[in-house]
Structures are given as C-alpha cells and as structure tokens.
Design a protein around this motif. Structure first.
Motif, short mmCIF file in Angstrom:
data_model
loop_
_atom_site.label_atom_id
_atom_site.label_comp_id
_atom_site.label_asym_id
_atom_site.label_seq_id
_atom_site.Cartn_x
_atom_site.Cartn_y
_atom_site.Cartn_z
N GLU A 87 0.91 -0.63 -0.02
CA GLU A 87 -0.11 0.17 0.04
C GLU A 87 1.24 1.79 0.21
OE1 GLU A 87 -3.74 -1.37 2.00
OE2 GLU A 87 -2.77 -1.19 3.55
N VAL A 88 1.93 0.99 0.34
CA VAL A 88 2.81 2.40 0.38
C VAL A 88 3.58 2.17 -0.82
CG1 VAL A 88 4.60 3.01 1.61
CG2 VAL A 88 2.73 2.27 3.02
N ARG A 89 4.17 1.29 -1.12
CA ARG A 89 5.37 1.51 -2.10
C ARG A 89 4.05 1.76 -3.64
NH1 ARG A 89 6.85 -3.79 -2.07
NH2 ARG A 89 8.35 -3.38 -0.49
N ASP A 90 2.28 1.07 -4.05
CA ASP A 90 2.12 1.66 -4.79
C ASP A 90 0.78 3.01 -4.10
OD1 ASP A 90 2.88 -0.51 -5.47
OD2 ASP A 90 1.44 -2.17 -5.22
N PHE A 91 1.38 4.03 -3.54
CA PHE A 91 0.48 4.76 -2.87
C PHE A 91 0.71 6.03 -4.14
CE2 PHE A 91 -1.10 8.67 -1.41
CZ PHE A 91 -2.45 8.90 -1.04
N ASP A 92 -0.87 6.03 -5.10
CA ASP A 92 -1.20 6.93 -5.88
C ASP A 92 -0.44 8.16 -6.32
OD1 ASP A 92 -3.15 7.82 -4.62
OD2 ASP A 92 -4.59 7.10 -6.51
N GLU A 93 0.23 9.00 -5.69
CA GLU A 93 0.59 10.34 -5.46
C GLU A 93 1.79 10.42 -4.64
OE1 GLU A 93 -1.33 13.20 -3.65
OE2 GLU A 93 -2.74 12.13 -3.12
N PRO A 94 2.78 11.03 -5.32
CA PRO A 94 3.95 11.26 -3.85
C PRO A 94 3.91 12.07 -2.30
CG PRO A 94 4.41 12.09 -5.98
CD PRO A 94 3.09 12.45 -5.99
N PHE A 95 4.36 11.09 -1.56
CA PHE A 95 3.97 12.40 -0.23
C PHE A 95 5.91 12.52 0.74
CE2 PHE A 95 3.77 7.55 -0.30
CZ PHE A 95 4.75 7.18 0.87
N GLY A 96 6.09 13.34 0.68
CA GLY A 96 7.25 13.85 1.68
C GLY A 96 7.63 12.68 3.21
N ALA A 97 6.62 12.76 4.22
CA ALA A 97 6.59 11.58 4.99
C ALA A 97 5.45 10.77 5.94
CB ALA A 97 6.97 12.51 6.48
N LEU A 98 5.74 9.51 5.91
CA LEU A 98 4.86 8.86 6.12
C LEU A 98 4.98 8.49 7.39
CD1 LEU A 98 2.95 5.63 5.34
CD2 LEU A 98 5.28 4.23 6.00
N MET A 99 3.57 8.62 8.28
CA MET A 99 3.64 8.37 9.44
C MET A 99 3.15 7.42 10.07
SD MET A 99 1.26 11.03 12.12
CE MET A 99 0.34 10.10 12.96
N LEU A 100 3.76 6.91 10.81
CA LEU A 100 2.91 5.74 11.62
C LEU A 100 2.89 5.60 12.89
CD1 LEU A 100 5.61 3.21 10.06
CD2 LEU A 100 2.85 3.80 9.28
N GLU A 101 1.52 5.13 13.43
CA GLU A 101 1.30 5.10 14.47
C GLU A 101 1.10 3.70 15.18
OE1 GLU A 101 -3.41 6.18 17.65
OE2 GLU A 101 -2.70 6.64 15.98
N LEU A 102 1.71 4.12 16.08
CA LEU A 102 2.88 2.20 16.89
C LEU A 102 2.38 2.61 18.16
CD1 LEU A 102 6.23 2.13 14.64
CD2 LEU A 102 3.62 0.71 14.55
N PRO A 103 1.51 2.08 18.64
CA PRO A 103 0.52 1.13 18.61
C PRO A 103 -0.68 1.67 17.75
CG PRO A 103 -0.13 0.71 20.30
CD PRO A 103 0.84 1.59 20.36
N LEU A 104 -1.59 1.35 16.99
CA LEU A 104 -2.90 2.14 16.14
C LEU A 104 -3.99 1.74 16.52
CD1 LEU A 104 -4.01 3.92 13.94
CD2 LEU A 104 -4.47 2.18 13.24
N ARG A 105 -3.61 3.33 17.95
CA ARG A 105 -5.52 2.89 19.18
C ARG A 105 -6.23 2.52 18.93
NH1 ARG A 105 -7.32 7.23 22.66
NH2 ARG A 105 -9.16 6.36 23.95
N ASP A 106 -6.91 3.70 17.57
CA ASP A 106 -8.28 3.38 17.18
C ASP A 106 -8.66 2.28 16.27
OD1 ASP A 106 -10.37 5.51 17.53
OD2 ASP A 106 -8.14 6.79 17.75
#
Length: 406
Positions: free
Chosen positions: A164-183
């Motif tokens: 999903e990150v590799r194939d995302f369809d537009e550029p982004f400058g930063a990837l933010m990952l919430e660890l752990p993902l609370r919601d």
C-alpha cells in the motif's frame, strides 16, 4: 476516556422534572458516575493517575524525590533548561536518537516534526492511516494549523502494508505510523512487516515518523528493545502520560539538526513554557517506575483477555470479540452484541454495586446492537486472577440481562 460513545444513551429522568436530560447532560452524568465508581472501587484493572485527587498527584512528586531522580538543589528550569534538558537527554538515549525536544503536548510535537520534515523534503504531504490520532482527535490540526496535507494510505483496522505504501498513487514527503494504532484496537504489525513498510517509504524518498505515544509498551510484541524499534524511524514522538502516568508532556526525538529546528518552531507555537519542572519530574518518575513494568502489564493483559473470552462464553453471551487476540499491548478492545446504552448501564451498575470495575472506559456504538470498549491493564490489574475476571464477567452479564429485559 472519551465520552462520545454515550450519545445514544437512554434518557435519564431528573427526580424533580419529567423532561428527559439532553444527550450532553446524560454523557456528563455517566462520566461522573464512572469517575465516582473508579474512586470507590476496591478492584480495578487499571487505576489511571489522572483520575486522582490533587493530593494524590502531588504525592507522585514526593515519590520522585524519594527516588533521587534529579538534583533537587539545582536551580529550577527556565524555558527548557535544567531538569527539562536532563529529561530530553535521557529519552534520546532510551530511543537511540541524537537529540530530543520536550513539548507540552504530542499534538504540537508532531505538527512541528512533520512541518520540519516538509521543509527538508519539499513536500508537505503526509501519508498516514485514516484512523491515526491526528485524523481522529486533533480537529484537522495538520492542515488547519501547520500547512500539511494528510492523505490516507488505508482505512483498514491494521497498519498500512508495504504494498500500500509502495503503490500509493501520489507522492508524499513523510510516512507517519502510529505504533500501536489505538483506534484500530491498539494493533501493531509484525516486526518483519514494519521493516518492509519502512523500506517501502524509503524507496519513495520519504522520511518515516513514528507516532509512538504508546511505543513504550510495544517491545513485547516486537521482541525488540526500544532503541531498535525507534531506530527504524527518522523521528519519533513519545508521550509521558498515556503509559507512564506522568502529568503530561511529550518528547520528539531524532537527528540533532531536526531537533534544533523543532525547538525554534516550539517557541513559535508557544510551547517553550517558562517552567515545567513538575511535569518533567513526573516523567522521570514514570520512566523509573512504570517503564520497567510495562512488559508485565502486557503479559497479564493476555491473561485477562483470554479470561474475558472464556467468561462470556460460559455466561452464554451469543457472540463476543476480544481484539486483537492475543492483545499486542496492555490495552485492547472488547466488542459485544448489545446497544451501547445497555452495556453502559450494566457496567456502571456493576461498578457501583460490587465495587469492582471490569469495564471502566466509555462504550462506543459500532452499529445497531453493537458496542465496543477499551480495556487497560496496569499495576492494579496484576492482582486479578483469571478466575477473578470470569467472576466479574458473570456479575456483569447478570446486570446486562437485567437491562435487556427492561
């Protein structure tokens, strides 16, 4: 503890009036009942410090003094020096980063971190999960305050995948990952999945930032020390009150140049507070007292989760879900096939009548006849055996059946 879940509660009549209470008044009263039940309970799975009295919270500073965590004859901090600087240095070391900056809130820390990265990458787009904290609980602060453009890699109740990150369809400058993902249920990826996601972002020339508000309790699931986990990211934010029971505050850790710039933006955002020694001292106390115990809490949360599942099955509840199973941290979700007002009242009655708090958080309506709540296991929960949990479940279900029959 959020109260948005209680908007669908049944009307509660005022003793002196026939008009029903408004939704807001019902939520307020239920929250007051929950807090009072916590205060009077003899048995709880977690006793959060923020529900304590001022006297009880001030006792944490006395404990910190007894632990000899800092030279109390040192001059108090001014605008981030002294004990605040010592806390920054300690956390940078724990996370294996060059430097760290103390912030009054995580909301501010992450806005500053990602706008600094946007300046370096030339791209203000931040890829993150649709359930990430900035999207769910911060009133669109990224876009409304910091000129950032959040885009959602996925909305599935799990962390994004490498594809999903590799194939995302537009550029982004930063990837933010919430660890752990609370919601999504305090969920974490596997260690191998996390490495693959980070590598996928780097293939796209993006930086990686960890929203690690609860990163402290992720070491059991990953089977890695904090320093190794944080080492995957370019920058990391951690909180001092969610897991460590401090008064508040957060730290942003990363390269020295990023932290230097972050401190300049901290000043602009109004986050360079005149004196913060009580909060800093409570954070040091949390690192000393709570951090070493978190693996024990995680292990016991798995005992509690299994006992909840078995207890509901034994009580004849037609369907229940403990998510994730086993829990990835010391916090997890419980789903039940009942209206939210029914489970809320059953949980409150159990706490008030038995002085045992099994479900102390608010319940969320996930659809007609479906409710979800969060369960946290902390020091107080270590006293519960699996049989204690099953007994409490039976008492809860008895009241649940009474509410259903009304």
């Amino acid at each position: 503890m959020s109260d948005t879940a209680e908007q669908t509660g049944r009307h509660i009549e005022r003793p002196e009036e026939s008009e029903p209470l408004s939704d807001a008044e019902q939520r307020k009263r239920r929250r007051e009942r929950r807090i009072a039940a916590y205060r009077g309970a003899r048995q709880v799975l977690a006793r959060p410090g923020f529900l304590g009295t001022l006297r009880e919270r001030l006792a944490l500073l006395d404990e910190a003094r007894a632990l000899d965590l800092h030279d109390l004859d040192e001059t108090v901090d001014l605008y981030g020096d002294g004990i605040v600087g010592a806390l920054e240095e300690k956390v940078a070391g724990l996370l294996g980063k060059e430097a760290a900056a103390f912030f009054p809130t995580g909301t501010m820390a992450q806005q500053v971190a990602l706008r600094c990265w946007a300046g370096r990458t030339g791209n203000p787009t931040v890829a993150l999960h649709a359930l990430a904290h900035p999207e769910m609980h911060e009133r669109d602060a990224f876009s409304q305050v910091s000129g950032l453009r959040p885009v959602h890699v996925t909305s599935e109740p799990r962390l994004p995948t490498a594809d999903e990150v590799r194939d995302f369809d537009e550029p982004f400058g930063a990837l933010m990952l919430e660890l752990p993902l609370r919601d999504a249920g305090f969920v974490l990826p596997s260690w191998e999945e996390l490495i693959e996601v980070v590598e996928a972002a780097r293939e796209r020339d993006a930086v990686v930032h960890f929203d690690g508000a609860r990163l402290w309790e992720s070491t059991v699931h990953f089977g890695r020390p904090l320093e190794e986990i944080a080492g995957l990211a370019d920058s990391v934010y951690v909180s001092f009150y969610k897991s460590l029971d401090g008064f508040g505050g957060a730290v942003l850790a990363g390269p020295q140049t990023l932290v230097d710039e972050a401190k300049a933006w901290r000043h602009r955002y109004g986050g360079t507070v005149f004196q913060q020694f009580p909060t800093a001292l409570s954070a040091l106390a949390g690192l000393e007292r709570e951090l070493p115990r978190l693996p024990e809490y995680v292990a016991h949360a798995r005992v509690v989760a299994a006992a909840l599942r078995d207890g509901f099955a034994a009580a004849g509840v037609p369907w229940t879900r403990v998510h994730p199973e086993p829990p990835h941290t010391n916090e997890f979700q419980v789903w039940l096939p009942y209206d939210v007002d029914v489970v809320t009242e059953a949980a409150l009655r159990q706490a008030e009548e038995t002085k045992t708090v099994l479900f102390g958080h608010a319940w969320d309506a996930k659809g007609p006849g479906l409710a979800c709540t969060e369960v946290s296991v902390r020091a107080a929960g270590l006293e519960w055996t699996a049989d204690d949990v099953k007994t409490a479940v039976a008492e809860f279900v008895a009241r649940l059946n009474e509410e259903v029959s009304k």
